[in-house]
Design an enzyme around this catalytic site. Structure first.
Site, mmCIF file in Angstrom:
data_model
loop_
_atom_site.group_PDB
_atom_site.id
_atom_site.type_symbol
_atom_site.label_atom_id
_atom_site.label_comp_id
_atom_site.label_asym_id
_atom_site.label_seq_id
_atom_site.Cartn_x
_atom_site.Cartn_y
_atom_site.Cartn_z
ATOM 1 N N TYR A 35 0.867 -1.176 0.000
ATOM 2 C CA TYR A 35 0.000 0.000 0.000
ATOM 3 C C TYR A 35 0.906 1.229 0.000
ATOM 4 O O TYR A 35 2.009 1.178 -0.522
ATOM 5 C CB TYR A 35 -0.943 -0.103 1.216
ATOM 6 C CG TYR A 35 -2.079 0.877 1.186
ATOM 7 C CD1 TYR A 35 -2.834 1.065 0.036
ATOM 8 C CD2 TYR A 35 -2.381 1.623 2.318
ATOM 9 C CE1 TYR A 35 -3.859 1.988 0.008
ATOM 10 C CE2 TYR A 35 -3.412 2.543 2.305
ATOM 11 C CZ TYR A 35 -4.153 2.728 1.146
ATOM 12 O OH TYR A 35 -5.156 3.643 1.126
ATOM 13 N N LYS A 68 -21.576 -18.825 -10.342
ATOM 14 C CA LYS A 68 -20.729 -18.841 -11.551
ATOM 15 C C LYS A 68 -19.295 -18.466 -11.171
ATOM 16 O O LYS A 68 -18.328 -19.044 -11.675
ATOM 17 C CB LYS A 68 -21.271 -17.859 -12.588
ATOM 18 C CG LYS A 68 -22.636 -18.246 -13.144
ATOM 19 C CD LYS A 68 -22.539 -19.114 -14.386
ATOM 20 C CE LYS A 68 -23.916 -19.599 -14.806
ATOM 21 N NZ LYS A 68 -23.935 -20.462 -15.976
ATOM 22 N N GLU A 91 -24.336 -12.720 -18.057
ATOM 23 C CA GLU A 91 -25.094 -13.895 -17.610
ATOM 24 C C GLU A 91 -26.550 -13.535 -17.367
ATOM 25 O O GLU A 91 -26.860 -12.498 -16.770
ATOM 26 C CB GLU A 91 -24.465 -14.429 -16.308
ATOM 27 C CG GLU A 91 -24.998 -15.758 -15.840
ATOM 28 C CD GLU A 91 -24.576 -16.928 -16.744
ATOM 29 O OE1 GLU A 91 -23.408 -16.980 -17.147
ATOM 30 O OE2 GLU A 91 -25.432 -17.771 -17.046
ATOM 31 N N ALA A 150 -31.753 -15.989 -25.760
ATOM 32 C CA ALA A 150 -30.290 -15.934 -25.784
ATOM 33 C C ALA A 150 -29.699 -17.292 -26.171
ATOM 34 O O ALA A 150 -28.933 -17.419 -27.137
ATOM 35 C CB ALA A 150 -29.797 -15.523 -24.395
HETATM 36 N N1 LIG Z 1 -28.296 -25.999 -19.826
HETATM 37 C C1 LIG Z 1 -27.691 -24.839 -19.970
HETATM 38 O O1 LIG Z 1 -26.452 -24.769 -19.955
HETATM 39 C C2 LIG Z 1 -28.464 -23.594 -20.177
HETATM 40 C C3 LIG Z 1 -29.815 -23.588 -20.092
HETATM 41 N N2 LIG Z 1 -30.495 -22.422 -20.284
HETATM 42 C C4 LIG Z 1 -31.932 -22.478 -20.112
HETATM 43 O O2 LIG Z 1 -32.569 -22.050 -21.305
HETATM 44 C C5 LIG Z 1 -33.749 -21.348 -20.964
HETATM 45 C C6 LIG Z 1 -33.756 -20.010 -21.694
HETATM 46 O O3 LIG Z 1 -32.712 -19.196 -21.234
HETATM 47 P P1 LIG Z 1 -32.318 -17.851 -22.005
HETATM 48 O O4 LIG Z 1 -32.166 -18.116 -23.450
HETATM 49 O O5 LIG Z 1 -31.178 -17.270 -21.271
HETATM 50 O O6 LIG Z 1 -33.614 -16.972 -21.763
HETATM 51 P P2 LIG Z 1 -34.310 -15.865 -22.673
HETATM 52 O O7 LIG Z 1 -35.219 -15.133 -21.784
HETATM 53 O O8 LIG Z 1 -33.302 -15.093 -23.433
HETATM 54 O O9 LIG Z 1 -35.148 -16.696 -23.731
HETATM 55 C C7 LIG Z 1 -36.202 -17.513 -23.390
HETATM 56 C C8 LIG Z 1 -36.855 -18.019 -24.656
HETATM 57 O O10 LIG Z 1 -37.649 -19.122 -24.322
HETATM 58 C C9 LIG Z 1 -38.942 -18.927 -24.898
HETATM 59 N N3 LIG Z 1 -39.914 -19.621 -24.069
HETATM 60 C C10 LIG Z 1 -40.224 -19.450 -22.779
HETATM 61 N N4 LIG Z 1 -41.180 -20.324 -22.391
HETATM 62 C C11 LIG Z 1 -41.474 -21.075 -23.468
HETATM 63 C C12 LIG Z 1 -42.368 -22.125 -23.742
HETATM 64 N N5 LIG Z 1 -43.130 -22.625 -22.777
HETATM 65 N N6 LIG Z 1 -42.394 -22.635 -24.986
HETATM 66 C C13 LIG Z 1 -41.616 -22.151 -25.949
HETATM 67 N N7 LIG Z 1 -40.758 -21.162 -25.762
HETATM 68 C C14 LIG Z 1 -40.704 -20.600 -24.544
HETATM 69 C C15 LIG Z 1 -39.129 -17.438 -24.937
HETATM 70 O O11 LIG Z 1 -40.088 -17.139 -25.914
HETATM 71 P P3 LIG Z 1 -40.481 -15.641 -26.323
HETATM 72 O O12 LIG Z 1 -39.377 -15.175 -27.200
HETATM 73 O O13 LIG Z 1 -41.762 -15.843 -27.083
HETATM 74 O O14 LIG Z 1 -40.638 -14.888 -25.063
HETATM 75 C C16 LIG Z 1 -37.735 -17.004 -25.338
HETATM 76 O O15 LIG Z 1 -37.552 -17.074 -26.725
HETATM 77 C C17 LIG Z 1 -33.769 -21.249 -19.455
HETATM 78 O O16 LIG Z 1 -34.562 -22.287 -18.931
HETATM 79 C C18 LIG Z 1 -32.352 -21.502 -19.049
HETATM 80 O O17 LIG Z 1 -32.228 -22.102 -17.785
HETATM 81 C C19 LIG Z 1 -29.878 -21.264 -20.621
HETATM 82 C C20 LIG Z 1 -28.521 -21.214 -20.710
HETATM 83 C C21 LIG Z 1 -27.702 -22.369 -20.440
HETATM 84 C C1 LIG Z 2 -26.857 -22.813 -16.895
HETATM 85 C C2 LIG Z 2 -27.291 -21.461 -17.156
HETATM 86 O O1 LIG Z 2 -26.479 -20.595 -17.360
HETATM 87 C C3 LIG Z 2 -28.686 -21.157 -17.176
HETATM 88 O O2 LIG Z 2 -29.514 -22.055 -17.020
HETATM 89 O O3 LIG Z 2 -28.998 -19.992 -17.361
HETATM 90 MG MG LIG Z 3 -27.337 -18.596 -17.372
#
Ligand SMILES: NC(=O)C1=CN([C@@H]2O[C@H](COP(=O)(O)OP(=O)(O)OC[C@H]3O[C@@H](n4cnc5c(N)ncnc54)[C@H](OP(=O)(O)O)[C@@H]3O)[C@@H](O)[C@H]2O)C=CC1
Ligand SMILES: CC(=O)C(=O)O
Ligand SMILES: [Mg+2]
Length: 757
Positions: free
Chosen positions: A44, A99, A141, A202
């Site tokens: 420091y 994370k 994230e 996403a």
């Molecule tokens: N296993 C892994 O490593 C990971 C898993 N995930 C999972 O993926 C999912 C989405 O995450 P993320 O992309 O970050 O979230 P976002 O909010 O960016 O996107 C969610 C998407 O899912 C759609 N959606 C939600 N509910 C339904 C449904 N019942 N039927 C069809 N489509 C639906 C939404 O539709 P709309 O556009 O019409 O709103 C949207 O397009 C989460 O459950 C997350 O936990 C994510 C990252 C990593």
């Molecule tokens: C694993 C993760 O990043 C998610 O479900 O959003």
């Molecule tokens: Mg995530």
């Protein structure tokens, strides 16, 4: 197996874990001492001014004088927390701390969670950008789409460090690796698969993008969201990122889309997929239900309607966990290590391919053990490595770093790739450093090592691992057809070029029998007895190979107790002239390596024997890169207790005095004094050891054996051995319960013994 209603961990357990002790999952530790006035002055004011001025002159030196190069911000505004939706910044903190902890645990990257309380894209961009100087990388994230696309793109344009939205690219990389292998197992070409991605956020969009880069035809990808299929001409709930995947199709619902498709990728929400939809998919469907914490459909529900499906989820309590935990720690590790300006497509593809390739390799026992002894073998239930696989820390960052260099985004290219891999291994494995010097010497001069128990599964796997590690040529003793059968059973049928010797059929059989007969003819054995031994006893045959110069070293021990195996080997190989044969254990932790002898042979050694063991142990320690400080151990210190039990140890010190040996030694002393230099200097200032003892000579076999086993079971470190010391040729006898890794280590140490000292 779990299902979403009967979770393996309860909410109460999870809450208790987070609240117990120091709340949360993170703390910060200092890397420099701060105990004295001088420490304070250096770290420091006034000392800290020097690095400040240096960085002001040359900003790149921030990587030399601060933690920037290993520090990643885990940034979220909490708008898409897992699949739980928009919980806001504060409620996202447990995931972001999580994370950060995963960054540290799996790749030794320091992560800090930054939960930013805004839903405004400009505000979030500015916040991250202004905080940029502190960090070597930004992991975005759980930020909802489409904001996450805009935020990432803008930050990537304005920052010179990697900005990586993990839910997009981390997920895409792992899903791509799983898809490569699922296609391979089901006999599909990636260019032919018809694939549905449910979830156009996403993760869904990024997966579709990377799959296209990896060869899936864009027209074969159908994207769905809460409104159903993203078809060309749809207007409701659209954005430019969805439009890029809008296809010409009559399908309007998820059920329409999945009918007849090969692959379902769920990145949406719990329960979005139904058993009826699963039923309608093509033969051997690939179903990745990746929503967290609860998947689109559970593996049990899929199994109830389709036994031919390959199923993955995002959870750790089912087989095939497709989760970005397999990616982000290692991807950032590789990117940080070459000071990459970004994480580009080449690096992502390299990571996906490295993960896919690793899943096809034999899995170390230690990994199986971490998964309750489940035998992980490439196939429908194991398409992707598991998070606790210690090989990930070497494989993935290396692939990413190399891809960064090849694609021209590495500001600090790696010159010595072997050294880099060694450093990666050392980050997580405290023993790597100590052993690596030795192993490098073996790799530089690969040896032929006989694995005597060639029909044992563990032996075969160790032989393959020995060869894959570059230590040399393994030679297996056994019946070829049996070894080949076992190879097929462990999922390595293609390894056709392994050298296998059947003792009975070997060309060398006659020569070995003559060799044995020359040694045994005056010990009561007939030529035909020797013939039988060579034919029937694999330890005798293997030892003959070494004795006759057909191999450099041998390893055995799984199927016979130490005394039996030792006796068989001793029929062929003598002790070195004038030396003792004994057992030496090596206990390795991150901060200390300790040698313990004699753990196998002499029950109640006399003073001369103890002195011999001390001399040979010291020599071995030196050969393994440790300057020996030998303590002759007892239950009392320097004559305090004159009980006759301690006589041999006391006298052994005198024997060493008379031999004028070239290493430090002293005794008799107790273990606490030997290992604690402060105690040693305070109470026994005359003690001749200049530091803590690292070679412990035990008074008898019971104390040596018991201490070695206690340490191996209770202390945090790795126990290597017992190494067999003093035979005329390099032979190692592993304990019967040895793991594949133990066998490889001892085989490599035997190989090392065969190198000129
Ligand atoms: N296993 C892994 O490593 C990971 C898993 N995930 C999972 O993926 C999912 C989405 O995450 P993320 O992309 O970050 O979230 P976002 O909010 O960016 O996107 C969610 C998407 O899912 C759609 N959606 C939600 N509910 C339904 C449904 N019942 N039927 C069809 N489509 C639906 C939404 O539709 P709309 O556009 O019409 O709103 C949207 O397009 C989460 O459950 C997350 O936990 C994510 C990252 C990593
Ligand atoms: C694993 C993760 O990043 C998610 O479900 O959003
Ligand atoms: Mg995530």
């Amino acid at each position: 197996m779990a299902d979403s209603d009967t979770k393996r961990v309860t909410d109460e357990e999870a809450l208790l874990l987070h609240a117990s002790g120091r709340p949360g999952k993170l703390e910060i530790t200092a890397t420099k001492p701060l105990t004295t006035q001088r420490d304070l002055s250096l770290a420091y004011s006034p000392g800290v001014a020097a690095p400040c001025l240096r960085i002001h002159e040359d900003p790149s030196t921030a990587y030399d004088y601060t933690a920037k190069g290993n520090l990643v911000a885990v940034v979220s505004n909490g708008t898409a927390v897992l699949g739980l939706g928009d919980l806001g910044a504060l409620a996202a903190k447990p995931v972001m701390e999580g994370k950060a902890v995963l960054f540290k645990r799996f790749a030794d990257v320091d992560g800090v969670d930054l939960c930013v309380d805004t839903r405004d894209v400009d505000a979030l961009v500015n916040c991250v950008r202004y905080l940029g100087p502190s960090f070597g990388g930004i992991n975005l994230e759980d930020i909802k789409a489409p904001d996450c696309f805009i935020i990432e793109e803008r930050l990537r344009g304005m920052m010179d460090i990697p900005v990586f939205h993990d839910d997009q690219h981390g997920t895409a990389i792992i899903a791509a690796a799983g898809l490569i292998n699922a296609c391979d197992i089901t006999g599909r070409a990636i260019g032919d698969v018809k694939l549905v991605v449910n979830g156009a956020g996403a993760a869904g969009i990024a997966c579709a993008e990377l799959f296209a880069v990896m060869g899936v035809k864009r027209e074969n990808i159908v994207l769905c969201d809460t409104k159903g299929v993203v078809y060309r001409g749809r207007t409701e709930g659209m954005n430019q990122w969805k439009s890029a995947f809008a296809v010409e199709t009559d399908a309007r619902t998820l059920a329409d889309a999945v009918a007849g498709s090969d692959v379902f990728i769920g990145l949406s929400a719990k329960g979005a997929m139904t058993p009826a939809m699963v039923k309608s998919m093509a033969a051997k469907p690939i179903i990745f239900a990746l929503a967290n914490p609860d998947p689109e459909i559970t593996p049990e529900e899929v199994r109830a309607v389709r036994s031919d499906a390959i199923i993955a989820t995002g959870r750790s309590d089912y087989p095939n966990q497709v989760n970005n935990v397999l990616g982000f720690p290692y991807i950032f590790r590789g990117a940080l290590d070459v000071r990459a300006t970004t994480i580009n497509e080449t690096m992502k593809v390299a990571a996906a391919k490295a993960l896919a390739a690793l899943a096809r390799e034999d899995v170390p026992d230690e990994v199986d053990a971490a998964y309750s002894g489940r035998r992980l073998r490439y196939g429908p239930e194991y398409i992707i490595p598991v998070p606790f696989d210690p090989r990930l820390i070497v494989t993935v960052p290396t692939a990413v770093a190399q891809a960064a260099m090849e694609s021209g985004v590495a500001r600090k290219p790696i010159v010595d790739l072997a050294g880099y891999k060694h450093n990666l291994r050392m980050r997580l494995d405290p023993t790597a450093d100590s052993l690596e010097l030795i192993l490098e010497k073996v790799r530089a001069k690969p040896r032929r090592v006989v694995f005597a128990e060639g029909e044992e599964e563990r032996t075969i796997r160790a032989a393959l691992a020995f060869r894959n590690a570059g230590f040399g040529t393994p030679v297996l003793i056994g019946r070829e057809e049996v070894v080949r059968e076992r190879l097929a059973a462990i999922g390595q049928p293609g390894v056709g070029d392994l050298e296998i010797h059947n003792a009975r059929l070997s060309d060398a059989n006659r020569r070995y029998t003559d060799h044995l007969y020359r040694r045994q003819q005056r010990r009561g054995a007939l030529h035909r007895d020797c013939q039988r031994m060579v034919n029937q006893d694999r330890n005798v045959f293997a030892a003959c190979m070494v004795a006759q110069g057909d191999a450099h070293a041998m390893v055995t021990g799984l199927t016979r107790s130490f005394p039996v195996a030792f006796e068989e080997v001793s029929r062929v190989i003598d002790p070195k002239v004038g030396e003792r044969v004994f057992g030496l254990n090596v206990f390795v932790t991150r901060h200390r390596t300790v040698f313990i002898a004699d753990t196998t042979v002499h029950v109640r050694p006399d003073a001369e024997t103890l002195a011999d063991i001390a001399v040979l142990s010291a020599a071995k320690a030196r050969q393994m890169g440790h300057e020996p400080r030998v303590a002759l151990l007892s239950f009392s210190n320097f004559g305090q207790n004159q009980h006759s039990v301690g006589n041999a140890t006391r006298e052994a010190v005198g024997v060493l005095d008379s031999r004028r040996v070239d290493f430090e030694y002293d005794g008799e002393m107790s273990a606490d004094v030997a290992l604690d230099p402060a105690l040693m200097k305070r109470v026994y200032p005359f003690c001749r050891l200049s530091g803590p003892a690292n070679v412990l000579i035990m008074p008898g076999l019971h104390s040596a054996n018991i201490s070695a086993k206690l340490l191996s079971k209770m202390a945090g470190g790795q126990m290597i051995g017992p190494l067999l010391i003093g035979l005329d040729k390099p032979v190692q006898i592993v304990p019967m319960g040895a793991s594949v890794n133990d066998i490889v280590t001892l085989a490599a140490l035997a190989a090392h013994d065969s190198l000129p000292w």
